[in-house]
Write an enzyme that holds these catalytic residues in place. Structure first.
Site, PDB file in Angstrom:
ATOM      1  N   GLN A 126      -7.502 -17.607  65.630  1.00 23.94           N
ATOM      2  CA  GLN A 126      -6.343 -18.224  66.277  1.00 23.94           C
ATOM      3  C   GLN A 126      -6.688 -18.682  67.676  1.00 23.94           C
ATOM      4  OE1 GLN A 126      -2.928 -15.908  67.930  1.00 23.94           O
ATOM      5  NE2 GLN A 126      -1.721 -16.946  66.360  1.00 23.94           N
ATOM      6  N   GLY A 127      -6.461 -19.959  67.970  1.00 25.35           N
ATOM      7  CA  GLY A 127      -6.690 -20.523  69.298  1.00 25.35           C
ATOM      8  C   GLY A 127      -5.376 -20.826  69.994  1.00 25.35           C
ATOM      9  N   SER A 129      -4.057 -18.381  72.979  1.00 27.60           N
ATOM     10  CA  SER A 129      -4.142 -17.908  74.368  1.00 27.60           C
ATOM     11  C   SER A 129      -5.185 -18.672  75.170  1.00 27.60           C
ATOM     12  CB  SER A 129      -4.471 -16.415  74.403  1.00 27.60           C
ATOM     13  OG  SER A 129      -3.431 -15.659  73.829  1.00 27.60           O
ATOM     14  N   SER A 161      -9.905 -13.824  68.441  1.00 23.23           N
ATOM     15  CA  SER A 161     -10.501 -12.735  67.666  1.00 23.23           C
ATOM     16  C   SER A 161     -11.439 -13.245  66.586  1.00 23.23           C
ATOM     17  CB  SER A 161      -9.398 -11.886  67.031  1.00 23.23           C
ATOM     18  OG  SER A 161      -8.566 -11.325  68.007  1.00 23.23           O
ATOM     19  N   GLU A 244       3.762 -13.554  61.371  1.00 21.59           N
ATOM     20  CA  GLU A 244       3.099 -12.344  61.853  1.00 21.59           C
ATOM     21  C   GLU A 244       3.926 -11.098  61.553  1.00 21.59           C
ATOM     22  OE1 GLU A 244       2.569 -12.055  66.115  1.00 21.59           O
ATOM     23  OE2 GLU A 244       0.507 -11.384  65.806  1.00 21.59           O
TER      24      GLU A 244
END
Length: 378
Positions: A126-127, A129, A161, A244
């Site tokens: 996931q990009g 932050s 991550s 999520e």
């Protein structure tokens, strides 16, 4: 609509339990940080797929089994009971990307990506932050400039991550710099092997590079990779955050009960339960873990009904990370110096330091609770 008798669910649970007893990996997940981590996770995911246990509530047309949410929940309960590997480079694929594509992706995107996730062929990262936009996601600055049939990406993401192991990423970029903060964002699929992408692992306090900095230097991504439409990324991101709360991360919540039960069993064996203060802490931790399980079931039900995340999501997450950290501290207090030899617990304790930062700092989360739940002035 699935109408299932208790006997049907019991039979399903027994089938899952029997399969897991035979096929859960005997060896632990590698504690190194090389290609063997990806190899292990890919092999375990592939084994689940071939056994018919991948995407239980995903549609059949995309490789799933098309069963009920209750059966999917049972599967995760049995995974935890069997002590199956908890962490995986497929967590984002199952907890974020896959559900987002199911809700908002094009038919072509779903047909291409969902089967690859289920077969263990394509882990995702996931990009979202950025160095100056972690807790404040709407403040992100990574640019996406539409150029013909491509979007040219320039900027930096951080705390991504397992990016070093992943084939695809869900990326949120700013495509209209003149729009207000929550507008002008776009959610798109990025091949992490494209030219111009520089992935730099970040070594955490436990000695492992769980997260990465990712730099994008004029990376060209096809417009066909946009999910939903250009400049509607905030809405899609809300679908991602809603996903999520679904079953994809349920095993992480349920794992807390198993961890506390392990500590209680150890304390009984060593006579430490005779310490009234320690027994009280264990009882409180067990109650919190059970409450967390109930909250997880509540969130799954809300997400399945298509409800957008509300302030209660923030409250639950804040409670969850505090409960997780207390369990980690309990483990060290109970095990004492032996915790240094018991590697999983030591690393678990170290990893939990980041729990109050990941997904938005706990201080920001408390501000949200104060303002939106308790009505306290800013």
């Amino acid at each position: 609509m699935h109408v299932l008798r208790d006997a049907d669910l019991a039979a399903f649970r027994e089938e899952a339990r029997t399969w897991l007893e035979e096929y859960v990996p005997d060896e632990p997940r590698p504690t190194t940080h090389g290609p063997e981590v990806r190899d292990f996770d890919v092999a375990w995911q592939r084994r689940q797929y071939e056994g018919g246990w991948a995407g239980i509530d995903w549609e059949r047309e995309y490789g799933g089994r098309g069963l009920s949410l209750r059966q999917q929940v049972i599967w995760y309960e049995e995974l935890v009971r069997a002590g199956a590997p908890r962490d995986s480079i497929f967590d984002v694929a199952f907890g974020h990307a896959g559900p987002t594509l199911i809700m908002r992706g094009s038919e072509e995107q779903k047909q291409f990506h969902l089967p690859r996730i289920l077969r263990g062929e394509a882990p995702w990262c996931q990009g979202f932050s950025e160095p100056d936009a972690g807790s404040d996601l709407a403040g992100l600055r990574t640019r996406g400039v539409v150029d013909g049939d491509e979007i040219v990406i320039t900027g930096q993401k951080t705390w991504t991550s397992f990016a070093q192991y992943c084939d695809y990423g869900e990326l949120l970029v700013r495509t209209d710099p003149d729009a207000s903060r929550h507008r002008g964002l776009t959610w798109l699929i990025v091949d992490m092997r494209l030219p111009g992408i520089d992935i730099r692992p970040i070594t955490s306090i436990d000695g492992h590079p769980h997260n990465c900095e990712v730099f994008y230097d004029e990376v060209r991504v096809p417009l066909a990779n946009v999910v939903d439409r250009v400049n509607n990324g905030w809405s899609v991101a809300m679908s991602t955050l809603s996903a999520e709360r679904g079953p994809g991360f349920l095993n992480h919540r349920l794992e807390q009960i198993r961890l506390v039960d392990q500590l209680i069993a150890h304390a009984k064996e060593t006579g430490q339960l005779n310490d009234e203060a320690l027994a009280d802490r264990l009882a409180a931790a067990r109650a919190n873990a059970a409450a967390l399980r109930s909250m997880a079931y509540f969130q799954i039900g809300s997400a399945k009904k298509g409800e957008q995340p509300g302030p209660e999501t923030t409250a639950i997450r804040t409670f969850a990370v505090q409960a997780q950290q207390e369990i980690a501290w309990l483990a060290l207090d109970i095990l004492g110096p032996r915790a240094m030899e018991w590697v999983p617990w030591t690393r678990h304790w170290l990893a939990e330091f980041g729990a109050t930062i990941a997904g938005g700092t706990i201080d920001i989360q408390r501000n949200i609770i104060g303002e939106r739940v308790l009505g306290i002035p800013r």
